[in-house]
Design an enzyme around this catalytic site. Structure first.
Site, PDB file in Angstrom:
ATOM      1  N   ILE A  81       0.834  -1.209   0.000  1.00  0.00           N
ATOM      2  CA  ILE A  81       0.000   0.000   0.000  1.00  0.00           C
ATOM      3  C   ILE A  81       0.865   1.255   0.000  1.00  0.00           C
ATOM      4  O   ILE A  81       0.532   2.258  -0.642  1.00  0.00           O
ATOM      5  CB  ILE A  81      -0.971   0.001   1.198  1.00  0.00           C
ATOM      6  CG1 ILE A  81      -2.030   1.105   1.040  1.00  0.00           C
ATOM      7  CG2 ILE A  81      -0.232   0.162   2.513  1.00  0.00           C
ATOM      8  CD1 ILE A  81      -2.979   0.892  -0.096  1.00  0.00           C
TER       9      ILE A  81
ATOM     10  N   ASP B  58     -11.697  -5.791   5.778  1.00  0.00           N
ATOM     11  CA  ASP B  58     -10.583  -4.967   5.302  1.00  0.00           C
ATOM     12  C   ASP B  58     -11.024  -4.153   4.085  1.00  0.00           C
ATOM     13  O   ASP B  58     -10.838  -2.935   4.064  1.00  0.00           O
ATOM     14  CB  ASP B  58      -9.375  -5.844   4.976  1.00  0.00           C
ATOM     15  CG  ASP B  58      -8.202  -5.034   4.453  1.00  0.00           C
ATOM     16  OD1 ASP B  58      -7.449  -4.494   5.270  1.00  0.00           O
ATOM     17  OD2 ASP B  58      -8.054  -4.952   3.218  1.00  0.00           O
TER      18      ASP B  58
ATOM     19  N   LYS C 292      -6.104   3.285   6.959  1.00  0.00           N
ATOM     20  CA  LYS C 292      -7.340   2.671   7.447  1.00  0.00           C
ATOM     21  C   LYS C 292      -7.126   1.186   7.691  1.00  0.00           C
ATOM     22  O   LYS C 292      -6.312   0.569   6.984  1.00  0.00           O
ATOM     23  CB  LYS C 292      -8.492   2.917   6.458  1.00  0.00           C
ATOM     24  CG  LYS C 292      -8.329   2.232   5.082  1.00  0.00           C
ATOM     25  CD  LYS C 292      -8.873   0.822   5.085  1.00  0.00           C
ATOM     26  CE  LYS C 292      -8.607   0.101   3.806  1.00  0.00           C
ATOM     27  NZ  LYS C 292      -9.002  -1.321   3.834  1.00  0.00           N
TER      28      LYS C 292
ATOM     29  N   SER D   2      10.991   0.452   8.278  1.00  0.00           N
ATOM     30  CA  SER D   2      10.444  -0.811   7.798  1.00  0.00           C
ATOM     31  C   SER D   2      11.416  -1.932   8.107  1.00  0.00           C
ATOM     32  O   SER D   2      12.630  -1.711   8.132  1.00  0.00           O
ATOM     33  CB  SER D   2      10.174  -0.747   6.288  1.00  0.00           C
ATOM     34  OG  SER D   2       9.585  -1.944   5.819  1.00  0.00           O
ATOM     35  N   ARG D   3      10.892  -3.134   8.315  1.00  0.00           N
ATOM     36  CA  ARG D   3      11.772  -4.274   8.568  1.00  0.00           C
ATOM     37  C   ARG D   3      12.619  -4.608   7.351  1.00  0.00           C
ATOM     38  O   ARG D   3      13.764  -5.047   7.488  1.00  0.00           O
ATOM     39  CB  ARG D   3      10.944  -5.495   8.975  1.00  0.00           C
ATOM     40  CG  ARG D   3      10.335  -5.386  10.365  1.00  0.00           C
ATOM     41  CD  ARG D   3       9.543  -6.626  10.708  1.00  0.00           C
ATOM     42  NE  ARG D   3       8.434  -6.835   9.792  1.00  0.00           N
ATOM     43  CZ  ARG D   3       7.587  -7.864   9.857  1.00  0.00           C
ATOM     44  NH1 ARG D   3       7.750  -8.791  10.781  1.00  0.00           N
ATOM     45  NH2 ARG D   3       6.587  -7.970   9.002  1.00  0.00           N
TER      46      ARG D   3
END
Length: 306
Positions: free
Chosen positions: A11, A165, A87, A33-34
């Site tokens: 996303i 979702d 969201k 971020s990982r």
């Protein structure tokens, strides 16, 4: 303004990065971020370290799944950063209320985004319905989970919401366009035998409003909301991109609006919110989902595998 983009997944890459690049207000100053990174942008794998090392970044946009998001948002707000939430804004209503209280305490802006509300024809639909009496409304939201979330098991884990979702996108539009609020009265949730969240749902709300969500539709996807009134029937199609009144297509109210796309509009909203100061935490779509999980009858259906 520089912002930190947290959670460099699908996303973020597909929507957030292009919207920020096209905006005159924003610049990605760092990522957290990982594994994911962006070319030419300082990358961190630890949120606390980014907050410590980059005091110049006053804004954080969180693109993480809902379950881990609270801790990141809490840390950012306590560090005095403005926060934008993908969201749904949290994995639970209590998390969202806690974040809002924390944002007020720290005097920072907090924005719960609902990207589908920024679809091109949602505002014209709201305007057309504003002075009308709704006699019936129905949501049909059917899409293919294998296409939109390939192999992403988290959507079927607790907090992942399952079919809600995408379904919450429809509820975000519904709560924006209806002239009067509604509440959920009954729900049926179809849960695969090997999963924790529903793959289909049927909702009944007050005011003669119903909804059908399905995550197994292949081929053409269906994202429609039909609203009947004594003055005519409104139909939003393609997730709010098209509007028909009694079968006749309508155009946008403001032909001079040059800002295109849901996420560019979100970032434009956020820029204005941060500039003037304030909090936008409308939780009505998430409330309907929470009510569905509380009131819903669960039906066991066939196991789901990718």
């Amino acid at each position: 303004m520089k912002l930190a983009l947290v959670g460099i997944g699908k996303i973020a890459v597909d929507q957030h990065v292009p919207a920020i690049a096209a905006s005159p207000d924003w610049e990605v100053g760092a990522t957290v971020s990982r594994a994911g990174t962006l070319p030419g942008v300082e990358a961190f794998t630890d949120m606390a370290r980014m907050l410590e090392k980059r005091p110049d970044i006053r804004v954080v946009s969180l693109c993480l799944p809902p379950v881990p998001r609270f801790a990141y948002a809490q840390a950012a707000i306590r560090a005095g950063r403005h926060v934008m939430l993908e969201k749904p804004p949290g994995a639970s209503l209590s998390e969202c209320h806690a974040l809002e209280a924390l944002a007020r305490e720290n005097r920072v802006s907090l924005y719960a985004t609902w990207h589908s509300r920024e679809a091109a024809m949602v505002r014209p639909a709201r305007n057309w319905l504003s002075d009308k009496r709704v006699t019936r409304a129905h949501i049909t939201w059917r899409e293919d989970v294998r296409h939109w979330h390939p192999g992403q098991d988290w959507v079927f884990e607790p907090g992942g919401m399952g079919v809600f979702d995408p379904g919450i996108n429809a509820l975000s539009i519904l709560t924006r366009i209806l002239p009067a609020p509604v509440h959920l009265t009954r729900a049926t949730l179809d849960v695969p035998g090997n999963r924790q969240t529903p793959i289909a749902a049927h909702l009944t709300l007050s005011g003669n409003v119903t909804a059908e969500f399905d995550w197994l539709q292949t081929g053409k996807q269906t994202w429609e909301i039909e609203v009947e009134t004594p003055e005519g029937t409104l139909l939003l199609q393609d997730g709010g991109a098209r509007l028909l009144i009694d079968g006749k297509e309508r155009g946008a109210d403001d032909e001079d609006d040059t800002l295109q796309g849901e996420y560019p509009r979100l970032y434009d909203n956020f820029a204005r919110l941060v500039t003037r100061g304030g909090i936008d935490m409308d939780l009505s779509p998430l409330t309907h989902v929470a009510d569905a999980f509380m009131l819903g009858e669960r039906r066991a259906v066939a196991p789901f595998d990718w």
